[in-house]
Write a protein that holds these residues in place. Structure first.
Motif, PDB file in Angstrom:
ATOM      1  N   UNK A  47     -26.678 -21.302 -11.334  1.00  0.00           N
ATOM      2  CA  UNK A  47     -27.645 -21.293 -12.424  1.00  0.00           C
ATOM      3  C   UNK A  47     -27.974 -19.874 -12.877  1.00  0.00           C
ATOM      4  N   UNK A  48     -27.828 -18.895 -12.005  1.00  0.00           N
ATOM      5  CA  UNK A  48     -27.942 -17.515 -12.458  1.00  0.00           C
ATOM      6  C   UNK A  48     -26.880 -17.209 -13.499  1.00  0.00           C
ATOM      7  N   UNK A  49     -25.672 -17.732 -13.268  1.00  0.00           N
ATOM      8  CA  UNK A  49     -24.585 -17.588 -14.229  1.00  0.00           C
ATOM      9  C   UNK A  49     -24.919 -18.299 -15.546  1.00  0.00           C
ATOM     10  N   UNK A  50     -25.468 -19.517 -15.435  1.00  0.00           N
ATOM     11  CA  UNK A  50     -25.803 -20.305 -16.632  1.00  0.00           C
ATOM     12  C   UNK A  50     -26.865 -19.615 -17.480  1.00  0.00           C
ATOM     13  N   UNK A  51     -27.942 -19.163 -16.845  1.00  0.00           N
ATOM     14  CA  UNK A  51     -29.027 -18.504 -17.581  1.00  0.00           C
ATOM     15  C   UNK A  51     -28.548 -17.192 -18.193  1.00  0.00           C
ATOM     16  N   UNK A  52     -27.706 -16.469 -17.465  1.00  0.00           N
ATOM     17  CA  UNK A  52     -27.192 -15.198 -17.987  1.00  0.00           C
ATOM     18  C   UNK A  52     -26.332 -15.412 -19.226  1.00  0.00           C
ATOM     19  N   UNK A  54     -27.039 -32.391 -11.508  1.00  0.00           N
ATOM     20  CA  UNK A  54     -28.287 -33.173 -11.598  1.00  0.00           C
ATOM     21  C   UNK A  54     -29.489 -32.277 -11.875  1.00  0.00           C
ATOM     22  N   UNK A  55     -29.410 -31.021 -11.468  1.00  0.00           N
ATOM     23  CA  UNK A  55     -30.514 -30.086 -11.708  1.00  0.00           C
ATOM     24  C   UNK A  55     -30.451 -29.431 -13.090  1.00  0.00           C
ATOM     25  N   UNK A  56     -29.310 -29.536 -13.759  1.00  0.00           N
ATOM     26  CA  UNK A  56     -29.114 -28.837 -15.035  1.00  0.00           C
ATOM     27  C   UNK A  56     -30.187 -29.169 -16.074  1.00  0.00           C
ATOM     28  N   UNK A  57     -30.591 -30.451 -16.252  1.00  0.00           N
ATOM     29  CA  UNK A  57     -31.641 -30.729 -17.238  1.00  0.00           C
ATOM     30  C   UNK A  57     -32.942 -29.974 -16.958  1.00  0.00           C
ATOM     31  N   UNK A  58     -33.315 -29.830 -15.687  1.00  0.00           N
ATOM     32  CA  UNK A  58     -34.539 -29.109 -15.351  1.00  0.00           C
ATOM     33  C   UNK A  58     -34.425 -27.636 -15.721  1.00  0.00           C
ATOM     34  N   UNK A  59     -33.264 -27.038 -15.471  1.00  0.00           N
ATOM     35  CA  UNK A  59     -33.044 -25.629 -15.807  1.00  0.00           C
ATOM     36  C   UNK A  59     -33.055 -25.435 -17.317  1.00  0.00           C
TER      37      UNK A  59
END
Length: 243
Positions: A59-64, A202-207
């Motif tokens: 998720x660090x990669x996704x947000x970046x 499964x956590x992607x929607x929350x992020x």
């Protein structure tokens, strides 16, 4: 619901708590430029240690990726290039620690890394930016990033004097490249599995929700106050790991 729980191999309460932690971390990171792993690592370690560091790196990669498109024009490869070279020995040392150190020692190390991140954010030390300091920051970033997905503080320490947009852009570009390197290192060491990707999905929607809420309301908030509140939470969580 039973089939979902069997698929993710987590109790529903733990899954919901982890989702909330990741949503909060994504919100803070988008609003302040830093914070997903610092908030997530100690709290997720308490909830489900198997998620650290892999899910946070993903998720660090996704947000970046979401951030760098806003600040791409500020990225300077000459600034992050030497630090990227330093990540190579740092990643190697970090994976050795993951494989050799007992969990109780890793918990203490992650707590110390979180407290270091809090100190860097609060004190804003000014260090010279040159090839040596960039390389050493890269080494420390590699160790911290591989063990706890918190590779930002050593680099942030050097970029405090940069204009905010330039710092955000270079950090985002650095995290994109180093996240891929860390995932490769973890995969080669047998620390990356299909289960991690299932959980991340499964956590992607929350992020995404945390990131979207930050986009909508962060400009109305006192960023400094938000950062102080998140740092207080990180400090309490880290102290809890040390006890």
């Amino acid at each position: 619901m039973d089939s979902f729980l069997a698929w993710i191999e987590l109790p529903v309460g733990v899954w919901l708590a982890c989702s909330a932690v990741l949503m909060l971390g994504a919100f803070v990171q988008r609003a302040t430029g830093f914070g997903l792993a610092v908030i997530g690592a100690p709290l997720l370690l308490m909830l489900e240690p198997r998620l650290v560091p892999v899910v946070l790196v993903l998720f660090g990669f996704t947000i970046s990726l979401m951030m760098v498109r806003h600040y791409w024009h500020e990225v300077r490869l000459d600034t992050i290039g030497v630090a990227l070279i330093g990540r190579l020995p740092g990643n190697a040392l970090g994976i050795w620690l993951l494989l050799a150190a007992p969990m109780v020692m890793l918990e203490k190390l992650i707590a110390v890394i979180v407290l270091f991140a809090v100190l860097v954010t609060l004190c804003r030390f000014q260090l010279p930016v040159n090839r040596f300091t960039l390389f050493m920051a890269g080494v420390l970033s590699g160790v911290f990033g591989t063990v706890a997905a918190i590779g930002g503080p050593p680099i942030v320490l050097l970029m405090h004097g940069f204009p905010p947009d330039r710092m955000r852009g270079n950090l985002a570009a650095f995290f994109i490249l180093t996240s891929l390197l860390t995932l490769l290192t973890l995969a080669l060491a047998g620390q990356l599995s299909v289960w991690h990707f299932k959980l991340a999905l499964t956590f992607l929607p929350a992020v995404l929700l945390g990131n979207a809420v930050a986009d909508a309301v962060a400009h109305r908030l006192d960023t400094r106050l938000l950062q102080m509140a998140s740092l207080a939470l990180c400090t309490l969580a880290a102290l809890g790991l040390l006890m």
